[in-house]
Design a protein around this motif. Structure first.
Motif, PDB file in Angstrom:
ATOM      1  N   MET A  67       0.832  -1.200   0.000  1.00 53.63           N
ATOM      2  CA  MET A  67       0.000   0.000   0.000  1.00 53.63           C
ATOM      3  C   MET A  67       0.868   1.252   0.000  1.00 53.63           C
ATOM      4  O   MET A  67       1.863   1.333   0.715  1.00 53.63           O
ATOM      5  N   LYS A  68       0.473   2.221  -0.822  1.00 53.09           N
ATOM      6  CA  LYS A  68       1.158   3.510  -0.869  1.00 53.09           C
ATOM      7  C   LYS A  68       0.203   4.619  -0.432  1.00 53.09           C
ATOM      8  O   LYS A  68      -0.983   4.579  -0.755  1.00 53.09           O
ATOM      9  N   VAL A  69       0.752   5.566   0.303  1.00 52.93           N
ATOM     10  CA  VAL A  69       0.025   6.786   0.631  1.00 52.93           C
ATOM     11  C   VAL A  69       0.603   7.888  -0.245  1.00 52.93           C
ATOM     12  O   VAL A  69       1.824   8.060  -0.327  1.00 52.93           O
ATOM     13  N   CYS A  70      -0.256   8.630  -0.941  1.00 50.16           N
ATOM     14  CA  CYS A  70       0.192   9.694  -1.835  1.00 50.16           C
ATOM     15  C   CYS A  70      -0.345  11.032  -1.353  1.00 50.16           C
ATOM     16  O   CYS A  70      -1.540  11.151  -1.076  1.00 50.16           O
ATOM     17  N   LYS A  71       0.522  12.009  -1.301  1.00 44.31           N
ATOM     18  CA  LYS A  71       0.079  13.371  -0.967  1.00 44.31           C
ATOM     19  C   LYS A  71       0.305  14.257  -2.181  1.00 44.31           C
ATOM     20  O   LYS A  71       1.387  14.234  -2.788  1.00 44.31           O
ATOM     21  N   PHE A  72      -0.698  15.038  -2.545  1.00 41.09           N
ATOM     22  CA  PHE A  72      -0.598  15.942  -3.679  1.00 41.09           C
ATOM     23  C   PHE A  72      -0.703  17.379  -3.172  1.00 41.09           C
ATOM     24  O   PHE A  72      -1.691  17.749  -2.533  1.00 41.09           O
ATOM     25  N   GLY A  73       0.311  18.182  -3.479  1.00 39.21           N
ATOM     26  CA  GLY A  73       0.369  19.555  -3.002  1.00 39.21           C
ATOM     27  C   GLY A  73      -0.535  20.493  -3.765  1.00 39.21           C
ATOM     28  O   GLY A  73      -1.266  20.100  -4.687  1.00 39.21           O
ATOM     29  N   GLY A  74      -0.478  21.778  -3.394  1.00 37.26           N
ATOM     30  CA  GLY A  74      -1.383  22.775  -3.948  1.00 37.26           C
ATOM     31  C   GLY A  74      -1.310  22.932  -5.449  1.00 37.26           C
ATOM     32  O   GLY A  74      -2.334  23.096  -6.122  1.00 37.26           O
ATOM     33  N   THR A  75      -0.090  22.886  -6.019  1.00 39.39           N
ATOM     34  CA  THR A  75       0.028  23.013  -7.479  1.00 39.39           C
ATOM     35  C   THR A  75      -0.540  21.798  -8.190  1.00 39.39           C
ATOM     36  O   THR A  75      -0.977  21.888  -9.334  1.00 39.39           O
ATOM     37  N   SER A  76      -0.562  20.653  -7.513  1.00 40.19           N
ATOM     38  CA  SER A  76      -1.060  19.410  -8.120  1.00 40.19           C
ATOM     39  C   SER A  76      -2.578  19.379  -8.227  1.00 40.19           C
ATOM     40  O   SER A  76      -3.126  18.594  -8.998  1.00 40.19           O
ATOM     41  N   VAL A  77      -3.263  20.221  -7.443  1.00 37.92           N
ATOM     42  CA  VAL A  77      -4.731  20.246  -7.480  1.00 37.92           C
ATOM     43  C   VAL A  77      -5.233  21.659  -7.768  1.00 37.92           C
ATOM     44  O   VAL A  77      -6.364  22.010  -7.452  1.00 37.92           O
ATOM     45  N   ALA A  78      -4.384  22.486  -8.402  1.00 37.57           N
ATOM     46  CA  ALA A  78      -4.720  23.882  -8.627  1.00 37.57           C
ATOM     47  C   ALA A  78      -5.772  24.088  -9.705  1.00 37.57           C
ATOM     48  O   ALA A  78      -6.447  25.116  -9.732  1.00 37.57           O
ATOM     49  N   SER A  79      -5.914  23.116 -10.601  1.00 38.83           N
ATOM     50  CA  SER A  79      -6.848  23.253 -11.722  1.00 38.83           C
ATOM     51  C   SER A  79      -7.360  21.881 -12.125  1.00 38.83           C
ATOM     52  O   SER A  79      -6.843  20.845 -11.673  1.00 38.83           O
ATOM     53  N   ALA A  80      -8.356  21.878 -13.011  1.00 38.68           N
ATOM     54  CA  ALA A  80      -8.900  20.608 -13.511  1.00 38.68           C
ATOM     55  C   ALA A  80      -7.830  19.822 -14.256  1.00 38.68           C
ATOM     56  O   ALA A  80      -7.731  18.597 -14.130  1.00 38.68           O
ATOM     57  N   GLU A  81      -7.014  20.530 -15.028  1.00 38.29           N
ATOM     58  CA  GLU A  81      -5.945  19.861 -15.777  1.00 38.29           C
ATOM     59  C   GLU A  81      -4.997  19.122 -14.839  1.00 38.29           C
ATOM     60  O   GLU A  81      -4.597  17.982 -15.101  1.00 38.29           O
ATOM     61  N   GLN A  82      -4.661  19.763 -13.724  1.00 35.10           N
ATOM     62  CA  GLN A  82      -3.756  19.132 -12.764  1.00 35.10           C
ATOM     63  C   GLN A  82      -4.427  17.954 -12.060  1.00 35.10           C
ATOM     64  O   GLN A  82      -3.805  16.907 -11.827  1.00 35.10           O
ATOM     65  N   ILE A  83      -5.688  18.100 -11.713  1.00 35.84           N
ATOM     66  CA  ILE A  83      -6.402  17.009 -11.034  1.00 35.84           C
ATOM     67  C   ILE A  83      -6.536  15.795 -11.950  1.00 35.84           C
ATOM     68  O   ILE A  83      -6.487  14.645 -11.491  1.00 35.84           O
ATOM     69  N   LYS A  84      -6.646  16.018 -13.233  1.00 36.98           N
ATOM     70  CA  LYS A  84      -6.675  14.891 -14.180  1.00 36.98           C
ATOM     71  C   LYS A  84      -5.338  14.139 -14.163  1.00 36.98           C
ATOM     72  O   LYS A  84      -5.306  12.912 -14.281  1.00 36.98           O
ATOM     73  N   LYS A  85      -4.243  14.871 -14.005  1.00 34.46           N
ATOM     74  CA  LYS A  85      -2.931  14.226 -13.871  1.00 34.46           C
ATOM     75  C   LYS A  85      -2.875  13.391 -12.595  1.00 34.46           C
ATOM     76  O   LYS A  85      -2.323  12.285 -12.574  1.00 34.46           O
ATOM     77  N   VAL A  86      -3.442  13.950 -11.522  1.00 35.11           N
ATOM     78  CA  VAL A  86      -3.505  13.217 -10.254  1.00 35.11           C
ATOM     79  C   VAL A  86      -4.269  11.908 -10.441  1.00 35.11           C
ATOM     80  O   VAL A  86      -3.834  10.842  -9.979  1.00 35.11           O
ATOM     81  N   ALA A  87      -5.391  11.982 -11.129  1.00 33.28           N
ATOM     82  CA  ALA A  87      -6.200  10.787 -11.366  1.00 33.28           C
ATOM     83  C   ALA A  87      -5.428   9.747 -12.173  1.00 33.28           C
ATOM     84  O   ALA A  87      -5.498   8.540 -11.897  1.00 33.28           O
ATOM     85  N   ASP A  88      -4.674  10.199 -13.171  1.00 34.00           N
ATOM     86  CA  ASP A  88      -3.872   9.271 -13.986  1.00 34.00           C
ATOM     87  C   ASP A  88      -2.823   8.571 -13.128  1.00 34.00           C
ATOM     88  O   ASP A  88      -2.562   7.367 -13.297  1.00 34.00           O
ATOM     89  N   ILE A  89      -2.213   9.329 -12.222  1.00 31.44           N
ATOM     90  CA  ILE A  89      -1.188   8.757 -11.339  1.00 31.44           C
ATOM     91  C   ILE A  89      -1.798   7.702 -10.429  1.00 31.44           C
ATOM     92  O   ILE A  89      -1.232   6.614 -10.231  1.00 31.44           O
ATOM     93  N   ILE A  90      -2.954   7.994  -9.879  1.00 28.17           N
ATOM     94  CA  ILE A  90      -3.634   7.035  -8.991  1.00 28.17           C
ATOM     95  C   ILE A  90      -4.060   5.798  -9.777  1.00 28.17           C
ATOM     96  O   ILE A  90      -3.895   4.665  -9.326  1.00 28.17           O
ATOM     97  N   GLN A  91      -4.572   6.019 -10.972  1.00 26.37           N
ATOM     98  CA  GLN A  91      -5.063   4.922 -11.795  1.00 26.37           C
ATOM     99  C   GLN A  91      -3.928   4.008 -12.257  1.00 26.37           C
ATOM    100  O   GLN A  91      -4.117   2.811 -12.471  1.00 26.37           O
ATOM    101  N   ALA A  92      -2.719   4.572 -12.393  1.00 26.32           N
ATOM    102  CA  ALA A  92      -1.579   3.806 -12.910  1.00 26.32           C
ATOM    103  C   ALA A  92      -1.044   2.786 -11.914  1.00 26.32           C
ATOM    104  O   ALA A  92      -0.299   1.880 -12.292  1.00 26.32           O
TER     105      ALA A  92
END
Length: 453
Positions: A1-26
């Motif tokens: 199991m991994k715990v992931c923390k995403f900082g403010g720039t990682s969730v600053a916009s929809a485009e960034q949140i989509k990247k977050v989702a890709d990382i989690i999905q991978a």
């Protein structure tokens, strides 16, 4: 199991949140996700946390809150719309903010905490809703329900030991847990926020609680660098470092990871990896308990300004029992902590963070040291910087301190203070703020340029 923390720039916009989702999905082992409040999307933009502080200030001053509130809601509405989410999540966020604004303002500090925490809290709701919308089984976890129990005022905000037991239940959940960073609740149910970088602390606590195999801290850089890239051109990348090295560098100004965030992971022996949301394939920097330090004794060089020095001189101070205790009691009475105390037989210097001081406090301290401790000389001087060399291999390297002082001498700057802890992981030089940059560059050249050549 991994715990992931995403900082403010990682969730600053929809485009960034989509990247977050890709990382989690991978990676299906990324089961617990900690998020910050939306940060800046571009230079000159405002962080949601700053917008919330303005909103809290308006509410406490009994001014019209519509303008500041609309700014916050517009940020979340824009993200939700760009993610293709319906109006339901925005309505939930609007109701949440209205509820917070109606909360008691009898204790302004707690009201500020309540408002600031909504940044992370509503960010988690938004990210959870998006993950669910693309078919990932995600669930928002309220820190109160999850069991993030923290100390009560006036104590500094820290997670209580029972938090680890409470939060360990997250490892048994079948869904992806989306957890807001930065805050917890006292046993009496009061919301309190951690210090700056508090989401890092939350992620580290969760990683320790569930016994994660890895704590991934996603930010906007590929790795940790040996020096500030804004000061040194193309600094060396650090592939691996120890907990102690990272903590020392964080303390001395490295903004990548909050210095307090490492302790829970360190105690639970959970390795930490600093990674880039915008380039997740980069290996990042691993932070571990031990490493091979034979190749390079110095891991990194950091500098931080905003220090003041309380200089006290008294003949035969070294023979006066209780002098140091009485001096520190004066500082404690002013609610001031200290950073370093280098000393001689007739004098000592107490290094303080300048932000803790006010002109009134400074005058009271100087007067009390003169009158109560009968000091021969007392001065409180500001505008100092601390330049820190960090490396586990330094204590095994002969002549390293001499090389460092010679490098500083080449800049023409004066060393105001030298301090080295018993662990010898760091060597601290107190210098005038005006000399900070040239000293940092010269030390980097001394310890890294030859290796890179």
């Amino acid at each position: 199991m991994k715990v992931c923390k995403f900082g403010g720039t990682s969730v600053a916009s929809a485009e960034q949140i989509k990247k977050v989702a890709d990382i989690i999905q991978a990676d299906p082992t990324r089961r617990i996700v900690v998020v910050s409040a939306p940060g800046k999307r571009f230079d000159g933009d405002e962080k949601v946390t700053d917008l919330l502080i303005s909103l809290a200030e308006a509410a406490l001053a009994d001014k019209d809150t519509k303008g500041p509130l609309d700014k916050v809601l517009n940020r979340y509405s824009q993200i939700a719309m760009d993610l293709g989410l319906g109006s339901e999540v925005v309505a939930i966020i609007a109701a949440d903010l209205s509820w917070r604004l109606a909360a008691s303002k009898a204790n302004p500090s707690l009201f500020y905490d309540q408002m600031k925490a909504s940044g992370e809290d509503n960010s988690a709701k938004l990210v959870s809703a998006y993950l669910s919308s693309i078919g990932l089984p995600a669930e928002y976890i309220n820190p109160l329900d999850g069991g993030m129990i923290v100390t009560s005022a006036p104590a500094r905000v820290q997670a209580l030991p029972e938090s680890l037991h409470n939060l360990s239940a997250l490892k048994d959940r079948k869904t992806i847990s989306v957890f807001p960073g930065f805050f917890g609740f006292t046993k009496d149910g009061e919301l309190r926020t951690f210090d700056r970088g508090g989401s890092d602390i939350t992620g580290s606590i969760l990683a320790a609680a569930v016994g994660a195999d890895l704590y991934e801290n996603f930010t906007d850089v590929d790795c940790v660098f040996a020096a500030n890239p804004k000061v040194v051109d193309n600094p060396a990348e650090i592939e691996e470092m120890t907990y102690r090295e990272m903590r020392e560098l964080s303390y001395a100004g490295f903004a990548v990871l909050h210095d307090e965030a490492l302790m829970p992971a360190f105690k639970a022996s959970v390795p930490v990896c600093i990674k880039n949301t915008n380039n997740p394939s980069a290996p990042g920097t691993m932070i571990v308990a031990e490493r091979d330090f034979s190749k390079r004794p110095v891991t990194g060089i950091s500098a931080d300004s905003g220090f003041s020095t309380l200089y006290v001189s008294k003949y035969l101070m070294n023979r006066e029992i209780g002098f140091g205790r009485k001096l520190l009691q004066i500082l404690e009475d002013e609610h001031i902590s200290y950073e370093h105390i280098p000393s001689g037989i007739d004098n000592l210097s107490v290094i303080l963070r300048s932000h803790q001081l006010t002109p009134e406090k400074e005058q009271r301290i100087v007067n009390r040291v003169k009158n109560e401790l009968h000091a021969d000389d007392v001065q409180l001087i500001s505008d100092f910087s601390m330049v820190v060399l960090v490396g586990e291999g330094m204590k095994y390297t002969t002549g390293l301190a001499a090389r460092a002082t010679l490098a500083i001498a080449r800049t023409g700057a004066n060393i105001e203070m030298i301090n080295q802890g018993s662990s010898e992981v760091s060597l601290v030089f107190g210098v005038l703020k005006q000399d900070e940059t040239k000293i940092l560059k010269e030390l980097y050249s001394e310890f890294f340029a030859p290796v890179l050549a």
